[in-house]
Enzyme design. Structure first.
Site, mmCIF file in Angstrom:
data_model
loop_
_atom_site.group_PDB
_atom_site.id
_atom_site.type_symbol
_atom_site.label_atom_id
_atom_site.label_comp_id
_atom_site.label_asym_id
_atom_site.label_seq_id
_atom_site.Cartn_x
_atom_site.Cartn_y
_atom_site.Cartn_z
ATOM 1 N N CYS A 12 -92.631 -1.233 91.535
ATOM 2 C CA CYS A 12 -93.979 -1.765 92.336
ATOM 3 C C CYS A 12 -93.942 -2.930 92.921
ATOM 4 C CB CYS A 12 -94.865 -1.939 90.918
ATOM 5 S SG CYS A 12 -95.467 -0.334 90.106
ATOM 6 N N LYS A 37 -94.779 -2.417 96.632
ATOM 7 C CA LYS A 37 -96.025 -2.004 97.070
ATOM 8 C C LYS A 37 -96.427 -2.693 98.222
ATOM 9 C CE LYS A 37 -99.448 -1.396 94.129
ATOM 10 N NZ LYS A 37 -100.210 -1.556 93.034
ATOM 11 N N ASP A 47 -110.428 0.059 92.160
ATOM 12 C CA ASP A 47 -110.092 0.593 90.804
ATOM 13 C C ASP A 47 -108.815 1.131 90.652
ATOM 14 O OD1 ASP A 47 -110.729 0.614 88.110
ATOM 15 O OD2 ASP A 47 -112.792 1.039 88.525
ATOM 16 N N ASP A 61 -98.757 7.938 92.096
ATOM 17 C CA ASP A 61 -98.008 6.760 91.967
ATOM 18 C C ASP A 61 -96.541 7.333 92.238
ATOM 19 O OD1 ASP A 61 -97.119 4.128 91.898
ATOM 20 O OD2 ASP A 61 -98.999 3.722 90.694
ATOM 21 N N ASP A 118 -102.544 4.684 85.053
ATOM 22 C CA ASP A 118 -103.859 4.495 85.682
ATOM 23 C C ASP A 118 -104.879 5.248 84.867
ATOM 24 O OD1 ASP A 118 -102.851 2.966 87.605
ATOM 25 O OD2 ASP A 118 -102.625 4.474 89.093
ATOM 26 N N GLY A 168 -95.110 20.406 92.054
ATOM 27 C CA GLY A 168 -94.770 19.155 92.660
ATOM 28 C C GLY A 168 -94.362 19.509 94.182
ATOM 29 N N ASP A 218 -104.096 -2.002 84.506
ATOM 30 C CA ASP A 218 -102.822 -1.859 84.205
ATOM 31 C C ASP A 218 -102.067 -3.013 85.341
ATOM 32 O OD1 ASP A 218 -103.221 -0.036 86.357
ATOM 33 O OD2 ASP A 218 -101.277 1.009 85.981
#
Length: 340
Positions: A13, A16, A45, A63, A86, A133, A221
Site C-alpha cells: 500500500c 499508492k 469511502d 485493490d 474494504d 479474473g 481500514d
C-alpha cells in the site's frame, strides 16, 4: 523464488498515489447521478455501494499492488487479505472475488502459480469463491482482487460518520512499512519482520464479525494513507479525533526502526498530505513516523458508542488480541485530530 521482490521499485500500500494528488486527479470525474449508487468515488469511502433492492446493496472494491515480500505465496495471501478488507470495513459480507494479475515474462511461472495459490487460500478462508479474473504481462509483478460483497443498506457503515462521544478502536498494530524498510536495508529483525508479515496476512473478517450487536457508527481500514490521513477522512468537518499515542498498538521494533529514520516514500507523501492539519508539537519524531506509516493490509479503525466500546473491544480481542482503544471522538475543535 529469488528475485521476486527485487523486480519491483515499490510495493504494498506504500505504492499508492498520494491522497492529495488523488483528490486533484478525481476532480474531473463525473458526479454520480444514479440514485441507487449509495457510495461512489466522490465519497472517499472504502468501496462503492449500489442498492439493488430495499433490503440489499452490493459492495464493490478493487485493490492490487506490487510485492513487499519476496515469497510469492505469502505475497498472494497479503494482497488478497488487503482487498477483502474494504468489504469488512463497511459492514458487508464478501460474496466472490476476481483475480487481477500482472506478471513479467522473465520470472519463473512457479512464482505466478504460488502467488495465485496464496490469494486463493485467503479467499477460501473468507468463505467465498474465486470466480475468475484477468491477467497481463508487465515489467513488475502485481496482484490483487476485485471483490463483490453485500450489505443491508440500513446497516451500511461509512468511514466518515462517527458520533460525538464515540470511542476509537484500532485492531492491528502499526509499523508494517517501517519494519519492511529495515528488512530491505539489511538491518531488520527476523522476529519483527515475521510479526509484520503475520499481521498483513490477517483477515479483518474476525473483527468485523463482532459489529452486528454493537453501535458501530463509522469504520475504515487503515492502509496506504496511514493512521492520520485515514483519521482525517473519518473526522471530516464535523468531528475531532482525540488520539492517545501512548495507547497505539505497535509492532515489535517499529519504534526503534522509526527512530533510526528507516522510513518510506509513502510515509513522506502522507506527511505532506496531512501538512498543518494536525499539530505534531510534543509528539516524538519516531511516533510521528508511525502515524504516517503506510499500512499494507492494516487494521480497522472503529468508531463505536462509548457504552459499547469495552464490550466490543473484549469481543475483538478474542481473535485479535493486539486491538486497543486509542482515543475518542469529540465535536469539532480547532483541529480535526488532536494527538496526546
Amino acid at each position: 523464488m529469488e528475485g521476486f521482490l527485487a523486480s519491483c521499485t515499490s510495493g504494498g500500500c506504500g505504492a499508492k498515489i498520494g491522497a492529495a494528488d488523488l483528490h486533484d486527479y478525481l476532480q474531473a470525474m463525473p458526479q454520480k447521478t444514479d440514485t441507487n449508487l449509495l457510495v461512489g468515488f466522490a465519497d472517499a469511502d472504502d468501496a462503492a455501494v449500489y442498492q439493488i433492492s430495499p433490503e440489499r446493496a452490493l459492495i464493490n472494491t478493487v485493490d492490487f499492488f506490487s510485492p513487499m515480500v519476496d515469497d510469492p505465496y505469502t505475497f498472494g495471501k497479503i494482497a488478497a487479505a488487503n482487498a477483502l478488507s474494504d468489504i469488512y470495513s463497511m459492514g458487508g459480507q464478501p460474496l466472490y472475488a476476481l483475480n487481477i494479475v500482472c506478471f513479467p515474462e522473465r520470472l519463473p511461472k512457479e512464482a505466478l502459480a504460488a502467488m495465485l495459490a496464496g490469494g486463493a487460500a485467503k479467499v477460501k478462508e473468507a468463505g467465498i469463491v474465486l470466480a475468475g479474473g484477468h491477467s497481463i504481462y508487465d515489467h513488475e509483478p502485481k496482484y490483487g482482487l476485485a471483490v463483490t460483497g453485500e450489505v443491508t443498506p440500513q446497516r451500511l457503515i461509512h468511514n466518515h460518520t462517527p458520533q460525538t462521544g464515540d470511542v476509537l478502536i484500532l485492531t492491528k498494530a502499526l509499523g508494517v512499512s517501517i519494519i519492511l524498510a529495515a528488512a530491505r536495508a539489511g538491518v531488520g529483525d527476523a522476529a519483527a519482520t515475521a510479526a509484520a508479515i503475520a499481521s498483513m496476512q490477517r483477515l479483518n473478517k474476525y473483527a468485523a464479525a463482532k459489529f452486528s450487536t454493537y453501535q458501530v457508527h463509522a469504520c475504515t481500514d487503515v492502509t496506504g494513507f496511514g493512521l492520520l490521513a485515514h483519521g482525517l477522512e473519518m473526522a471530516r468537518a464535523e468531528h475531532t479525533l482525540v488520539i492517545d499515542t501512548e495507547q497505539l498498538p505497535l509492532l515489535p521494533k517499529a519504534t526503534e526502526f522509526a527512530a533510526e529514520f528507516l522510513v518510506t516514500a509513502g510515509g513522506e507523501r502522507n506527511r505532506e498530505h496531512v501538512g498543518e492539519q494536525v499539530d505534531l508539537t510534543g509528539i516524538k519524531p519516531e511516533i510521528q513516523e508511525l502515524l504516517f506509516d503506510p499500512q499494507t493490509s492494516g487494521g480497522l479503525l472503529i468508531s463505536v458508542a462509548e457504552t459499547d466500546a469495552a464490550a466490543l473491544l473484549t469481543a475483538i480481542q478474542q481473535d485479535d488480541p493486539v486491538a486497543r482503544i486509542i482515543g475518542v471522538v469529540s465535536s469539532r475543535e480547532q483541529d480535526p485530530i488532536i494527538l496526546l
